[in-house]
Design a protein around this motif. Structure first.
Motif: not given
Length: 118
Positions: A37, A39, A45-47, A50, A96
């Motif tokens: 992520y 920010q 906060r943005e993805l 993944r 994450n």
């Protein structure tokens, strides 16, 4: 206790490349997913990207074709190769992961700053 340790941030010129790494440590029985992520001040906060345990990956539209996420499952490590960087990619990048360690938990790294500027 599970920890995520990130590395690879820094200052790069527009059009340049950086590679971020994130390693999970501790007693881990299975990793469902690992990702990144980002920010910037005043924003949520943005993805960014993944990758799932089966290898499938998804990306934010803003980074498709420029960023590539990959992993080393044996080492519980995820990488983010960032190419053709733009000033708008400047942010704190957070690792994450969703994993099993004495039960399921979602953990975060401490963040690494990426600055794209001439």
């Amino acid at each position: 206790q599970v920890q995520l340790v990130e590395s690879g941030g820094g200052l790069v010129q527009p059009g340049g490349s950086l590679r971020l790494s994130c390693a999970a440590s501790g007693t881990i029985s299975h990793v469902n997913f690992m990702g990144w992520y980002r920010q910037t001040p005043g924003k949520e906060r943005e993805l960014v990207a993944r990758i799932l345990s089966g290898g499938a990956a998804n990306y934010a539209d803003s980074v498709k074709g420029r960023f590539t996420i990959s992993r080393d499952s044996a080492k519980n490590t995820v990488f983010l190769q960032m190419n053709s960087l733009k000033p708008e990619d400047t942010a704190v990048y957070y690792c994450n992961a969703g994993l099993f360690s004495s039960g399921y938990r979602e953990v975060w790294g401490q963040g690494t700053l990426v600055t794209v500027s001439s």
